[in-house]
Design a protein around this motif. Structure first.
Motif, PDB file in Angstrom:
ATOM      1  N   ALA A 118       0.823  -0.988  -0.012  1.00  0.00           N
ATOM      2  CA  ALA A 118       0.048   0.033  -0.058  1.00  0.00           C
ATOM      3  C   ALA A 118       0.731   1.054  -0.014  1.00  0.00           C
ATOM      4  N   SER A 119       0.516   2.120  -0.930  1.00  0.00           N
ATOM      5  CA  SER A 119       1.320   3.337  -0.970  1.00  0.00           C
ATOM      6  C   SER A 119       0.431   4.744  -0.397  1.00  0.00           C
ATOM      7  N   ILE A 120       0.857   5.326   0.653  1.00  0.00           N
ATOM      8  CA  ILE A 120       0.054   6.349   1.154  1.00  0.00           C
ATOM      9  C   ILE A 120       0.528   7.784   0.946  1.00  0.00           C
ATOM     10  N   GLY A 121      -0.288   8.859   0.459  1.00  0.00           N
ATOM     11  CA  GLY A 121       0.363  10.046   0.078  1.00  0.00           C
ATOM     12  C   GLY A 121      -0.074  10.862   1.438  1.00  0.00           C
ATOM     13  N   LEU A 122       1.010  11.162   2.279  1.00  0.00           N
ATOM     14  CA  LEU A 122       0.946  11.951   3.486  1.00  0.00           C
ATOM     15  C   LEU A 122       1.284  13.446   3.128  1.00  0.00           C
ATOM     16  N   GLN A 123       2.317  13.526   2.387  1.00  0.00           N
ATOM     17  CA  GLN A 123       3.007  14.770   2.047  1.00  0.00           C
ATOM     18  C   GLN A 123       3.474  15.731   3.110  1.00  0.00           C
ATOM     19  N   GLU A 147      -1.450   4.185  10.292  1.00  0.00           N
ATOM     20  CA  GLU A 147      -1.770   2.842  11.276  1.00  0.00           C
ATOM     21  C   GLU A 147      -2.494   1.773  10.677  1.00  0.00           C
ATOM     22  N   ARG A 148      -3.654   2.458  10.258  1.00  0.00           N
ATOM     23  CA  ARG A 148      -4.652   1.204   9.683  1.00  0.00           C
ATOM     24  C   ARG A 148      -3.893   0.310   8.569  1.00  0.00           C
ATOM     25  N   LEU A 149      -3.239   1.087   7.735  1.00  0.00           N
ATOM     26  CA  LEU A 149      -2.816   0.116   6.761  1.00  0.00           C
ATOM     27  C   LEU A 149      -1.386  -0.744   7.547  1.00  0.00           C
ATOM     28  N   LEU A 150      -0.577  -0.236   8.544  1.00  0.00           N
ATOM     29  CA  LEU A 150       0.493  -0.996   9.043  1.00  0.00           C
ATOM     30  C   LEU A 150      -0.044  -2.212   9.879  1.00  0.00           C
ATOM     31  N   SER A 151      -1.359  -2.008  10.293  1.00  0.00           N
ATOM     32  CA  SER A 151      -1.779  -3.093  11.193  1.00  0.00           C
ATOM     33  C   SER A 151      -2.520  -4.116  10.165  1.00  0.00           C
ATOM     34  N   GLN A 152      -2.479  -4.267   9.170  1.00  0.00           N
ATOM     35  CA  GLN A 152      -3.027  -5.098   8.346  1.00  0.00           C
ATOM     36  C   GLN A 152      -1.744  -6.218   8.091  1.00  0.00           C
ATOM     37  N   PRO A 153      -1.963  -7.478   8.527  1.00  0.00           N
ATOM     38  CA  PRO A 153      -0.865  -8.375   8.331  1.00  0.00           C
ATOM     39  C   PRO A 153      -0.541  -8.673   7.001  1.00  0.00           C
ATOM     40  N   GLY A 154       0.668  -8.661   6.827  1.00  0.00           N
ATOM     41  CA  GLY A 154       1.424  -8.985   5.181  1.00  0.00           C
ATOM     42  C   GLY A 154       1.474  -7.908   4.489  1.00  0.00           C
ATOM     43  N   LEU A 155       1.037  -6.731   4.712  1.00  0.00           N
ATOM     44  CA  LEU A 155       1.141  -5.737   3.740  1.00  0.00           C
ATOM     45  C   LEU A 155       2.079  -4.854   4.134  1.00  0.00           C
ATOM     46  N   ARG A 156       2.901  -4.671   2.935  1.00  0.00           N
ATOM     47  CA  ARG A 156       3.893  -3.898   2.932  1.00  0.00           C
ATOM     48  C   ARG A 156       3.476  -2.405   2.668  1.00  0.00           C
ATOM     49  N   VAL A 157       4.039  -1.291   3.486  1.00  0.00           N
ATOM     50  CA  VAL A 157       3.503  -0.103   3.364  1.00  0.00           C
ATOM     51  C   VAL A 157       4.725   0.935   3.175  1.00  0.00           C
ATOM     52  N   THR A 158       4.335   1.886   1.911  1.00  0.00           N
ATOM     53  CA  THR A 158       5.222   2.862   1.794  1.00  0.00           C
ATOM     54  C   THR A 158       4.488   4.338   2.018  1.00  0.00           C
ATOM     55  N   ALA A 159       5.178   5.420   2.331  1.00  0.00           N
ATOM     56  CA  ALA A 159       4.672   6.622   2.787  1.00  0.00           C
ATOM     57  C   ALA A 159       5.240   7.662   1.934  1.00  0.00           C
ATOM     58  N   ALA A 182       9.892   6.586  12.319  1.00  0.00           N
ATOM     59  CA  ALA A 182       9.872   5.923  13.430  1.00  0.00           C
ATOM     60  C   ALA A 182       8.772   4.933  13.451  1.00  0.00           C
ATOM     61  N   TYR A 183       7.905   5.072  12.412  1.00  0.00           N
ATOM     62  CA  TYR A 183       7.047   3.722  12.310  1.00  0.00           C
ATOM     63  C   TYR A 183       7.564   2.708  11.492  1.00  0.00           C
ATOM     64  N   PRO A 184       7.120   1.624  11.581  1.00  0.00           N
ATOM     65  CA  PRO A 184       7.667   0.459  11.002  1.00  0.00           C
ATOM     66  C   PRO A 184       7.433   0.003   9.588  1.00  0.00           C
ATOM     67  N   LEU A 185       7.857   1.306   9.004  1.00  0.00           N
ATOM     68  CA  LEU A 185       7.904   1.030   7.327  1.00  0.00           C
ATOM     69  C   LEU A 185       8.905   0.565   6.603  1.00  0.00           C
ATOM     70  N   GLY A 186       8.786  -0.045   5.464  1.00  0.00           N
ATOM     71  CA  GLY A 186       9.912  -0.757   4.755  1.00  0.00           C
ATOM     72  C   GLY A 186      10.431   0.482   3.613  1.00  0.00           C
ATOM     73  N   HIS A 187       9.547   1.400   3.467  1.00  0.00           N
ATOM     74  CA  HIS A 187       9.625   2.323   2.146  1.00  0.00           C
ATOM     75  C   HIS A 187       9.271   3.495   2.473  1.00  0.00           C
ATOM     76  N   ILE A 188      10.085   4.559   2.199  1.00  0.00           N
ATOM     77  CA  ILE A 188       9.675   5.969   2.306  1.00  0.00           C
ATOM     78  C   ILE A 188       9.939   6.809   0.901  1.00  0.00           C
ATOM     79  N   SER A 189       9.240   7.620   0.280  1.00  0.00           N
ATOM     80  CA  SER A 189       9.404   8.462  -0.832  1.00  0.00           C
ATOM     81  C   SER A 189       9.692  10.021  -0.412  1.00  0.00           C
ATOM     82  N   PHE A 190      10.307  10.725  -0.777  1.00  0.00           N
ATOM     83  CA  PHE A 190      10.190  12.169  -0.580  1.00  0.00           C
ATOM     84  C   PHE A 190      10.359  12.870  -2.067  1.00  0.00           C
ATOM     85  N   TYR A 191       9.629  13.842  -2.324  1.00  0.00           N
ATOM     86  CA  TYR A 191       9.791  14.708  -3.583  1.00  0.00           C
ATOM     87  C   TYR A 191       9.530  16.087  -3.397  1.00  0.00           C
TER      88      TYR A 191
END
Ligand code: SF4
Length: 378
Positions: A118-123, A147-159, A182-191
């Motif tokens: 799941a990819s979420i745009g926080l900006q 947090e909702r995305l991160l609580s989904q078992p097996g879902l990789r999350v990027t913000a 500080a969140y258990p994210l495997g991937h972060i993008s910044f633009y």
């Protein structure tokens, strides 16, 4: 590798900086859109039997894919499944979520249908900055969705975050990045924000109603990279950072010049040596689909030798894997020693085996380095 991109062009509200072909509401178009999308995919399958079945990665992007209701989302997956996309056997299946529409029901439909990422745009995590660029969500609703995305078992999350926003200071951006990492994210993008003069933000800038301090861009980028690296993320593309094994396979395929199919208005594909896309605007795209998706209405860009070399340089240099000199040799071109020495000398490039990779501020001046290499090929 064969990727598949599905474009969902709808957004609840157009962000002030957005220059994509997006449609604000209305929800009544969603059903019609899915019908048309189904017809577009069928027309492609008739011309290229067996291709869709070979897809390795799926990316649902937009616009806002999560704007679709759970029923509409379910229908979208049925359309893809019936077309032959092996939804539950893909190497990676990503869906973009916006904070306002990340709910348990949609998430359940997505995961049941094979979404693994799941990819979420926080900006930004600052209310005044979100308001300054016309985002609808608040920092609290953005983090609740994360947090909702991160609580989904097996879902990789990027913000995603943006930087160099109007009025933003470097410490503010770094504080956001610090909180996010500080969140258990495997991937972060910044633009970095790029303001198109045709957007609402562009008009406000032109009238002097807001200011963007472009001098801060380099500092924010350098410090952002340093911060994420200190947290165990690696920059594998100029704007993308991953923990080991968390890189986006779908996007890596783009940068490696792999093939990908794409459906929906303005969605760009690369297949059998041709880059092409259907009409950009919704009414024209609808007419194109209603006419049976004639080839003559596609914008096509056949890739010859020179274009392939230009793409190879431009796309490979933007990743940590860099430009393989052997691949250039196979294309019967080389970079002059003088050019290489110049960029290595100023610390913008370095050798990594037989590959040239960006180094130091080379990442910030990537476009200049790429353009210079391309114009000095031998
Ligand atoms: S959510 Fe994304 S696509 Fe939609 S208007 Fe905002 S920036 Fe554009």
């Amino acid at each position: 590798m064969l990727g598949l991109y599905i474009h969902i062009p709808f957004c609840e509200k157009i962000c002030d900086y957005c220059d994509f072909f997006t449609i604000q509401g209305p929800n009544r178009l969603h059903g019609e859109y899915l019908d048309l999308l189904s017809r577009e995919i069928s027309a492609f399958s008739e011309r290229h039997p067996g291709a869709i079945q070979q897809v390795d990665t799926l990316y649902l992007g937009g616009g806002t894919p999560s704007i679709l209701s759970p029923e509409e989302l379910s229908r979208l997956f049925s359309i893809l499944g019936e077309a032959g996309v092996p939804l539950l056997h893909l190497k990676e299946s990503t869906m973009e979520f916006n904070p306002e529409s990340t709910d348990a029901e949609r998430l359940a439909v997505a995961v049941e249908n094979g979404i693994t990422r799941a990819s979420i745009g926080l900006q930004s995590l600052r209310p005044e900055l979100l308001q300054a660029v016309g985002r609808r969500h608040t920092p609290e609703s953005g983090l609740a969705a994360l947090e909702r995305l991160l609580s989904q078992p097996g879902l990789r999350v990027t913000a995603d975050l943006m930087f160099d926003l109007p009025g933003q200071t470097a410490p503010q951006f770094l504080e956001d990045l610090d909180s996010l990492s500080a969140y258990p994210l495997g991937h972060i993008s910044f633009y970095g924000l790029k303001v198109d003069p045709r957007t609402r933000l562009g008009h406000r800038l032109e009238k002097g109603l807001v200011q963007v301090d472009e001098d801060l861009y380099g500092d924010m980028y350098r410090e952002g990279v340093r911060l994420l690296e200190s947290r165990g993320f690696e920059r594998y593309e100029v704007s993308n950072f991953a923990r080991p094994g968390e890189e986006s396979l779908h996007n890596l395929n783009y940068w490696r010049r792999g093939q990908y199919l794409a459906f929906g208005p303005s969605a760009h594909a690369f297949f059998e040596g041709v880059r092409f896309h259907a009409p950009d605007r919704y009414p024209e795209w609808r007419r194109y689909v209603e006419a049976g998706c004639p080839d003559s209405l596609l914008a096509k860009d056949p890739i010859g030798h020179d274009e392939a070399v230009a793409e190879l340089i431009q796309l490979s240099l933007r990743t940590k894997y860099g430009l393989d000199i052997e691949a250039l040799r196979q294309a019967r071109v080389s970079i002059s020693d003088k050019t290489i020495s110049k960029w290595i000398g100023c610390g913008f490039l370095k050798w990594q085996g037989s590959r040239l990779v960006l180094h130091g501020d080379g990442w910030l001046f990537m476009d200049t380095v790429v353009a210079d290499i391309y114009s000095n090929l031998e």
